[in-house]
Design an enzyme around this catalytic site. Structure first.
Site: not given
Length: 405
Positions: A394-395
């Site tokens: 996600r990052c």
């Protein structure tokens, strides 16, 4: 085929377009002397990190996701004189330099071709790479000192911008090593034809707010973590703006521990289905939220009065805001030691490609098995080197376009 229109209203709508940054020369700038300052927990093997990132991008492409690369968009906007001037000015806006060195560095950067300038803005400019360097600051630097510091954390494209509806929030990054990332994303959104007409919801000059702390729980419901990187003031400003522009009806403000292991809300919880998330077991029962609403007609007023209620348990507050009976937490069944290890290795930082389809680091074997037991398909990717910056799938991804639920 025409590109999908930009915008997102959830964390799990089918992902159509995503913004990535393939790690490059900026990671080669990391040394044991500077990696802490540049927010990495180690010195990664760059070639392996690139291979891991390429495999990540390939998994996305194989599932129909359009992948945009930030460095390529940056090189294209650097053909625009206004964008070029803005980004060169941002690169030398550093009190360390002094007037003479700033002038010398500006002249050097201004002469670079767009692709070369893009590479330098990302990888930085070292003392011995600046031809004709002059000034007291320059003379007192050592060979390895940076005139323009590198941006190794640009890898984590989630943090410097986040889409809420059809508007993009260019965020205000808290750590000095990352502050200049927002100047790059702001220029891309402002000047690249792909984003013509896009309205910017937030600016880097405002209170600290980072994309890793912003979760789109459901259409109209935004959760914002406050802790090491995002301030209560940043959450309040975002709330006012999404209400005034009709992009959300509820913002949940979620305090998280102010420490490295839990730097963002998405290090402890991410959505994997329309009504389910994976969450660090140690905080599942203790996480609370303040519910923020406002009775306003959509306008552009930054002074809207807010109604704040709470605190209440996060899971119940979220379910109420989402209009569902309960928000499910995937039971990972982790013992405390395994839970701490897998949380540190970004086991809870997953990227949903669609409801019940998510990307996760392969190393978090217990968390991934629990997700699959709960009916969530897991696309496993390697991250032994990518993870040294403390960020998971996600990052490393900024969704530009998601299908509506």
């Amino acid at each position: 085929m025409d590109p999908a229109p930009p915008g997102a209203t959830s964390e799990v709508g089918r992902l159509r377009t995503v913004l990535l940054h393939r790690p490059g020369a900026e990671l080669r700038r990391l040394t044991p002397r500077n990696n802490d300052q540049l927010l990495f927990d180690g010195v990664p093997w760059v070639r392996r990190a690139q291979d891991e990132h390429d495999a990540f991008a390939a998994e996305l492409t194989a599932r129909g996701v359009e992948v945009l690369y930030l460095d390529r968009l940056l090189a294209e906007v650097l053909t625009v004189p206004d964008a070029r001037a803005e980004l060169v000015a941002a690169a030398v806006d550093d009190p360390r330099l002094g007037a003479t060195l700033k002038r010398t560095a500006t002249a050097h950067l201004a002469d670079l071709a767009p692709a070369d300038l893009a590479g330098t803005l990302i990888a930085g400019l070292a003392h011995d790479e600046l031809p004709g360097g002059r000034g007291l600051s320059y003379e007192l630097m050592t060979r390895g000192d940076f005139v323009v510091p590198p941006l190794p954390n640009l890898l984590f494209t989630r943090d410097s911008s986040v889409w809420v509806g059809d508007e993009v929030a260019v965020t205000s990054l808290a750590m000095p090593a990352r502050a200049r990332e927002s100047s790059i994303t702001a220029a891309v959104y402002a000047h690249h034809p792909r984003f013509a007409g896009t309205r910017q919801l937030y600016e880097a000059s405002l209170e600290h707010l980072e994309g890793g702390d912003v979760l789109l729980l459901a259409p109209g419901v935004v959760a914002v973590g406050v802790g090491e990187r995002t301030t209560p003031g940043g959450a309040e400003r975002l709330a006012r703006r999404v209400f005034a522009r009709g992009l959300a009806h509820t913002v949940l403000v979620v305090p998280i521990a102010q420490q490295r292991a839990t730097m963002h809300l998405d290090t402890i919880a991410t959505m994997v289905d329309v009504d389910a998330l994976v969450m660090y077991p140690a905080v599942a029962d203790s996480l609370v939220a303040w519910t923020v609403t406002a009775e306003v007609e959509p306008d552009d007023d930054d002074t809207t009065d807010l109604t704040v209620r709470g605190p209440a348990p996060f899971l119940s507050a979220a379910a109420a805001a989402m209009g569902i009976d309960r928000l499910r937490v995937i039971d990972t069944g982790l013992d405390p030691v395994t839970a701490e290890r897998e949380q540190w290795d970004d086991g809870n930082n997953t990227l949903a490609l669609a409801p019940r389809l998510t990307v996760a680091y392969e190393r978090n074997t217990v968390t991934n098995a629990a997700l699959e037991a709960a009916g969530i398909e897991v696309v496993r990717i390697a991250g032994s080197e990518l993870g040294s910056g403390r960020g998971g799938p996600r990052c490393m991804s900024c969704p530009i376009s998601r299908a509506a639920l």
